[in-house]
Scaffold this motif. Structure first.
Motif, PDB file in Angstrom:
ATOM      1  N   ARG A 476       0.834  -1.210   0.000  1.00  0.00           N
ATOM      2  CA  ARG A 476       0.000   0.000   0.000  1.00  0.00           C
ATOM      3  C   ARG A 476       0.872   1.265   0.000  1.00  0.00           C
ATOM      4  NH1 ARG A 476      -5.495  -0.504   1.884  1.00  0.00           N
ATOM      5  NH2 ARG A 476      -6.121  -2.676   1.958  1.00  0.00           N
ATOM      6  N   LEU A 477       1.947   1.280   0.808  1.00  0.00           N
ATOM      7  CA  LEU A 477       2.827   2.447   0.820  1.00  0.00           C
ATOM      8  C   LEU A 477       3.510   2.619  -0.537  1.00  0.00           C
ATOM      9  CD1 LEU A 477       4.426   2.177   4.366  1.00  0.00           C
ATOM     10  CD2 LEU A 477       2.648   3.746   3.596  1.00  0.00           C
ATOM     11  N   GLU A 478       3.830   1.519  -1.190  1.00  0.00           N
ATOM     12  CA  GLU A 478       4.398   1.613  -2.538  1.00  0.00           C
ATOM     13  C   GLU A 478       3.387   2.217  -3.509  1.00  0.00           C
ATOM     14  OE1 GLU A 478       6.189  -1.511  -5.819  1.00  0.00           O
ATOM     15  OE2 GLU A 478       6.416  -1.936  -3.684  1.00  0.00           O
ATOM     16  N   GLN A 479       2.101   1.866  -3.313  1.00  0.00           N
ATOM     17  CA  GLN A 479       1.054   2.463  -4.146  1.00  0.00           C
ATOM     18  C   GLN A 479       0.996   3.978  -3.934  1.00  0.00           C
ATOM     19  OE1 GLN A 479      -2.815   0.906  -3.297  1.00  0.00           O
ATOM     20  NE2 GLN A 479      -3.871   2.261  -4.702  1.00  0.00           N
ATOM     21  N   VAL A 480       1.141   4.441  -2.685  1.00  0.00           N
ATOM     22  CA  VAL A 480       1.138   5.880  -2.397  1.00  0.00           C
ATOM     23  C   VAL A 480       2.285   6.568  -3.125  1.00  0.00           C
ATOM     24  CG1 VAL A 480       1.451   7.594  -0.574  1.00  0.00           C
ATOM     25  CG2 VAL A 480      -0.002   5.614  -0.172  1.00  0.00           C
ATOM     26  N   LEU A 481       3.492   6.003  -2.997  1.00  0.00           N
ATOM     27  CA  LEU A 481       4.663   6.645  -3.587  1.00  0.00           C
ATOM     28  C   LEU A 481       4.569   6.663  -5.112  1.00  0.00           C
ATOM     29  CD1 LEU A 481       7.234   8.042  -2.863  1.00  0.00           C
ATOM     30  CD2 LEU A 481       8.427   5.854  -2.896  1.00  0.00           C
ATOM     31  N   ILE A 482       4.047   5.589  -5.705  1.00  0.00           N
ATOM     32  CA  ILE A 482       3.909   5.565  -7.169  1.00  0.00           C
ATOM     33  C   ILE A 482       2.919   6.641  -7.613  1.00  0.00           C
ATOM     34  CG2 ILE A 482       2.979   4.180  -9.069  1.00  0.00           C
ATOM     35  CD1 ILE A 482       4.280   1.759  -7.801  1.00  0.00           C
ATOM     36  N   LEU A 544      -9.321  10.357 -12.821  1.00  0.00           N
ATOM     37  CA  LEU A 544     -10.602  10.360 -12.120  1.00  0.00           C
ATOM     38  C   LEU A 544     -10.552  11.173 -10.839  1.00  0.00           C
ATOM     39  CD1 LEU A 544     -13.458   9.162 -12.337  1.00  0.00           C
ATOM     40  CD2 LEU A 544     -12.642   7.192 -11.031  1.00  0.00           C
ATOM     41  N   GLY A 545      -9.348  11.564 -10.398  1.00  0.00           N
ATOM     42  CA  GLY A 545      -9.225  12.337  -9.169  1.00  0.00           C
ATOM     43  C   GLY A 545      -9.297  11.487  -7.922  1.00  0.00           C
ATOM     44  N   LEU A 546      -8.899  10.210  -8.012  1.00  0.00           N
ATOM     45  CA  LEU A 546      -8.967   9.316  -6.854  1.00  0.00           C
ATOM     46  C   LEU A 546      -7.592   8.980  -6.294  1.00  0.00           C
ATOM     47  CD1 LEU A 546     -11.715   6.776  -7.977  1.00  0.00           C
ATOM     48  CD2 LEU A 546     -11.938   8.664  -6.370  1.00  0.00           C
ATOM     49  N   GLY A 547      -6.510   9.197  -7.061  1.00  0.00           N
ATOM     50  CA  GLY A 547      -5.176   8.774  -6.635  1.00  0.00           C
ATOM     51  C   GLY A 547      -4.748   9.395  -5.326  1.00  0.00           C
ATOM     52  N   LEU A 548      -4.838  10.725  -5.213  1.00  0.00           N
ATOM     53  CA  LEU A 548      -4.407  11.385  -3.984  1.00  0.00           C
ATOM     54  C   LEU A 548      -5.371  11.107  -2.835  1.00  0.00           C
ATOM     55  CD1 LEU A 548      -3.109  14.821  -5.326  1.00  0.00           C
ATOM     56  CD2 LEU A 548      -1.776  12.877  -4.509  1.00  0.00           C
ATOM     57  N   ALA A 549      -6.660  10.977  -3.141  1.00  0.00           N
ATOM     58  CA  ALA A 549      -7.620  10.672  -2.078  1.00  0.00           C
ATOM     59  C   ALA A 549      -7.333   9.300  -1.479  1.00  0.00           C
ATOM     60  CB  ALA A 549      -9.047  10.739  -2.623  1.00  0.00           C
ATOM     61  N   VAL A 550      -7.083   8.312  -2.323  1.00  0.00           N
ATOM     62  CA  VAL A 550      -6.756   6.975  -1.842  1.00  0.00           C
ATOM     63  C   VAL A 550      -5.419   6.987  -1.098  1.00  0.00           C
ATOM     64  CG1 VAL A 550      -6.182   4.631  -2.567  1.00  0.00           C
ATOM     65  CG2 VAL A 550      -8.112   5.807  -3.604  1.00  0.00           C
ATOM     66  N   SER A 551      -4.435   7.722  -1.623  1.00  0.00           N
ATOM     67  CA  SER A 551      -3.130   7.806  -0.969  1.00  0.00           C
ATOM     68  C   SER A 551      -3.261   8.427   0.419  1.00  0.00           C
ATOM     69  CB  SER A 551      -2.163   8.629  -1.827  1.00  0.00           C
ATOM     70  OG  SER A 551      -1.975   8.016  -3.080  1.00  0.00           O
ATOM     71  N   PHE A 552      -4.080   9.480   0.513  1.00  0.00           N
ATOM     72  CA  PHE A 552      -4.291  10.136   1.808  1.00  0.00           C
ATOM     73  C   PHE A 552      -4.872   9.139   2.822  1.00  0.00           C
ATOM     74  CE2 PHE A 552      -6.677  12.598   4.893  1.00  0.00           C
ATOM     75  CZ  PHE A 552      -5.810  13.648   5.193  1.00  0.00           C
ATOM     76  N   ALA A 553      -5.847   8.328   2.361  1.00  0.00           N
ATOM     77  CA  ALA A 553      -6.474   7.352   3.259  1.00  0.00           C
ATOM     78  C   ALA A 553      -5.477   6.274   3.687  1.00  0.00           C
ATOM     79  CB  ALA A 553      -7.685   6.722   2.577  1.00  0.00           C
ATOM     80  N   ILE A 554      -4.617   5.825   2.772  1.00  0.00           N
ATOM     81  CA  ILE A 554      -3.646   4.775   3.102  1.00  0.00           C
ATOM     82  C   ILE A 554      -2.648   5.286   4.146  1.00  0.00           C
ATOM     83  CG2 ILE A 554      -1.717   3.433   2.178  1.00  0.00           C
ATOM     84  CD1 ILE A 554      -3.269   3.159  -0.417  1.00  0.00           C
ATOM     85  N   VAL A 555      -2.122   6.492   3.932  1.00  0.00           N
ATOM     86  CA  VAL A 555      -1.155   7.042   4.886  1.00  0.00           C
ATOM     87  C   VAL A 555      -1.814   7.255   6.243  1.00  0.00           C
ATOM     88  CG1 VAL A 555       0.340   9.013   5.361  1.00  0.00           C
ATOM     89  CG2 VAL A 555       0.189   8.118   3.046  1.00  0.00           C
ATOM     90  N   HIS A 556      -3.057   7.763   6.238  1.00  0.00           N
ATOM     91  CA  HIS A 556      -3.767   7.965   7.500  1.00  0.00           C
ATOM     92  C   HIS A 556      -3.985   6.632   8.218  1.00  0.00           C
ATOM     93  CE1 HIS A 556      -7.316   8.649  10.113  1.00  0.00           C
ATOM     94  NE2 HIS A 556      -6.769   9.845  10.305  1.00  0.00           N
ATOM     95  N   GLU A 557      -4.322   5.596   7.465  1.00  0.00           N
ATOM     96  CA  GLU A 557      -4.525   4.265   8.050  1.00  0.00           C
ATOM     97  C   GLU A 557      -3.227   3.734   8.660  1.00  0.00           C
ATOM     98  OE1 GLU A 557      -5.600  -0.265   6.522  1.00  0.00           O
ATOM     99  OE2 GLU A 557      -5.966   1.469   5.236  1.00  0.00           O
ATOM    100  N   SER A 558      -2.075   4.130   8.097  1.00  0.00           N
ATOM    101  CA  SER A 558      -0.779   3.693   8.615  1.00  0.00           C
ATOM    102  C   SER A 558      -0.316   4.537   9.793  1.00  0.00           C
ATOM    103  CB  SER A 558       0.272   3.739   7.493  1.00  0.00           C
ATOM    104  OG  SER A 558      -0.116   2.928   6.414  1.00  0.00           O
ATOM    105  N   GLY A 559      -1.132   5.481  10.246  1.00  0.00           N
ATOM    106  CA  GLY A 559      -0.770   6.317  11.385  1.00  0.00           C
ATOM    107  C   GLY A 559       0.054   7.523  11.018  1.00  0.00           C
ATOM    108  N   GLY A 560       0.055   7.906   9.741  1.00  0.00           N
ATOM    109  CA  GLY A 560       0.854   9.033   9.289  1.00  0.00           C
ATOM    110  C   GLY A 560       0.009  10.145   8.716  1.00  0.00           C
TER     111      GLY A 560
END
Length: 587
Positions: A476-482, A544-560
């Motif tokens: 998931r973190l790799e997905q955020v960075l990509i 579609l405008g979902l990449g940063l929204a999903v990335s934000f949720a993943i980082v938040h879920e990881s405690g960041g």
């Protein structure tokens, strides 16, 4: 009588040598066939992992979509009360537009009873609007667990698909309904078309995806009474006859690999049957391939074994002749002291023996050398043929011609890429908290984008502190960075000189990872909205405008935390994650 006895003995020895050569050749052929089956099974297993990755990729592409749509204020407001005709029309059109952009099969919004109040297929006669799907397991899963998933034949459309759902809740956490996306797999089945048979079965052993006609809705194991009751209650395979698939295991390689005789739609045939559990979905992916044992491989093995056998026989004959010659010489020396008259005869006998011994020795040496000279290039040719056969199985004809020289480099490169997509594709369950090195995640992400970085001549500057231990999900973190790297490359697309900087350093109790580009930055009025779902400044069709929204949720879920800002010549995105201070366990 003496010549006849000798002839019989010679014939017996000749027959024994021939039978030995035939037996050695037969055993070598059987061993080569078994080894070829094992190697073919290993190649099929590697190819099965690629097919599994394509299936995971298709599902993961839409896994976050219902959760993101469930946050939409307009959809949440519609489930708070009675939906008017105007509201329903607006919701239908909105879901239709999003479904077209996301390229999913259908989108539907269910209220708290399971009634479809809006759907993307509202224009079709098989529209979901007005139908109640509260009996479907994915709805009850969503009500109790917040998310749901279920593969079934559509009771309205009659088209099978995979349903992914997420709960729509109020601000106080009250369950209002469910947002559902349906995925259909005809395109995937077309991509899997080929000589191999690819099947996907559920936990009950029901085949529901197949790339060959006649295999779908076959049973790999008998259904219990409770299974029949559940299938009837959920209408999972509505009105589809479930027929047992007859097969018999002939040879098992491991728990997920065997040679089986299958009575399929096209008749009875032997298949290499490879299975791969897809634990994230509770499915199993199967690959059935008819064994491909090359005649050249078995023939070469037989010739090599027969050559070795003959070389051994000639060596034994040579040693036996030497022993007989030594014994003859000893007897000749004793007789020479006693019989002067027989000296000439004995010398001739010895001379004849020496000539014959020399002949046998030369024959033995030539046979051994010939076997060695034949076996070595045949072994190399066999390895090359195996490599070319693997490439041709993948349809890479041009690479097959190129592989004659750099065989080792190509095999190493193929082994390294696989390892990686899983890891990256594996579907990791939500909330996975494993100890990982954030710098290694950066390396894997750059490796995936290496081709684009080179093609666009991007200057990459790295400042990475190693190791950077954090808790989270590497995939998931790799997905955020990509996502961040791709946005940066898109922003620099029109720049003549592209510069990308990635910095990873410790800041008190946090790791701070920044991605900086020189693409011109983000407009000030857009900064507060960059992490909102469906917000994008790209042209229609590019995002579609979902990449940063999903990335934000993943980082938040990881405690960041994920934030965006501008610097002198571009944008800078910052990911902060808590430092994991746990000391690694030494073995």
């Amino acid at each position: 009588m003496l010549p006849t006895t000798r002839s019989l003995r010679l014939g017996f020895y000749t027959l024994a040598i021939i039978l030995g050569a035939v037996l050695a050749a037969g055993l070598a052929m059987r061993h080569a066939e078994r080894q070829a089956l094992v190697e073919d099974a290993a190649r099929a297993n590697q190819q099965l992992a690629l097919y599994a990755n394509s299936l995971h990729t298709l599902i993961d592409r839409y896994r976050a979509l219902p959760a993101v749509l469930a946050l939409d204020p307009q959809l949440r407001a519609a489930l708070n009360g009675t939906v008017s005709t105007e509201q329903q029309d607006a919701l239908n059109r909105k879901l239709e537009k999003i479904n077209g952009a996301a390229r999913s099969s259908t989108l539907e919004l269910l209220d708290r009873t399971g009634l479809a109040v809006a759907a993307s297929n509202w224009r079709l006669p098989s529209s979901y609007v007005g139908h109640n799907y509260g009996f479907r397991p994915y709805f009850s899963q969503t009500r109790t667990q917040g998310t749901g998933r279920f593969y079934a034949v559509g009771v309205t459309s009659g088209i099978p698909g995979y349903f992914l759902s997420s709960a729509v809740t109020s601000d106080s956490g009250e369950f209002l309904g469910a947002m559902v996306v349906k995925l259909e797999f005809p395109e995937l089945e077309r991509e899997w078309q080929g000589s191999d048979t690819l099947l996907v079965s559920d936990a009950r052993g029901v085949i529901f995806i197949a790339n060959q006609p006649g295999w779908r809705y076959r049973l790999l194991q008998p259904l219990s009474d409770s299974d029949h009751a559940d299938l009837k209650a959920t209408r999972q395979y509505d009105k589809q006859p479930l027929t047992p698939l007859e097969y018999q295991s002939l040879r098992r390689f491991d728990d997920n690999s065997e040679l089986a005789r299958v009575v399929g739609p096209d008749g009875t045939a032997d298949y290499l049957w490879e299975s791969l559990p897809l634990t994230a979905e509770g499915w199993t992916l199967h690959l059935l391939r008819q064994p491909q044992v090359a005649f050249e491989d078995t023939r070469n093995a037989a010739l090599a074994a027969a050559g070795l056998w003959l070389a051994l026989v000639f060596l034994l004959l040579f040693l036996n002749q030497r022993w007989r010659l030594a014994k003859m010489r000893q007897r000749s020396r004793e007789e020479l002291e006693q019989l002067v008259q027989e000296r000439t005869r004995d010398l001739r006998t010895a001379q004849d023996g020496l000539v014959q011994s020399a002949k046998l020795a030369a024959l033995g040496q030539m046979s051994a050398a010939l076997a060695h000279e034949i076996n070595q290039p045949l072994t190399a040719q066999r390895m090359q043929l195996a490599t070319l056969r693997l490439l041709l199985d993948h349809g890479r004809v041009d690479d097959a011609y190129k592989a004659l020289k750099p065989v080792d480099d190509m095999l190493t490169r193929m082994a390294a890429l696989t390892g990686h997509l899983k890891t990256f594709a594996r579907k990791s369950p939500s909330g996975l908290r494993e100890r990982l090195d954030l710098a290694a995640v950066v390396d894997q992400s750059l490796q995936l984008l290496d081709a684009r970085l080179r093609d666009e001549q991007v200057s990459t500057v790295l400042h990475l502190t190693r190791p950077a231990w954090v808790r989270g999900d590497a995939i998931r973190l790799e997905q955020v960075l990509i996502n961040l790297l791709r946005n940066a490359l898109d922003a620099m697309q029109d720049k003549p000189c592209k510069r990308l900087q990635i910095r990873l350093e410790a800041d008190e109790q946090l790791w701070r990872l920044t991605v900086t580009d020189n693409g011109g930055g983000i407009a000030a009025e857009h900064l507060p909205n960059v992490f909102d779902p469906f917000f994008t400044t790209k042209p229609v069709g590019d995002g579609l405008g979902l990449g940063l929204a999903v990335s934000f949720a993943i980082v938040h879920e990881s405690g960041g935390r994920l934030s965006a800002d501008n610097h002198a010549s571009g944008a800078v995105f910052t990911v902060t994650l808590p430092i994991d201070l746990e000391a690694p366990v030494s073995c």
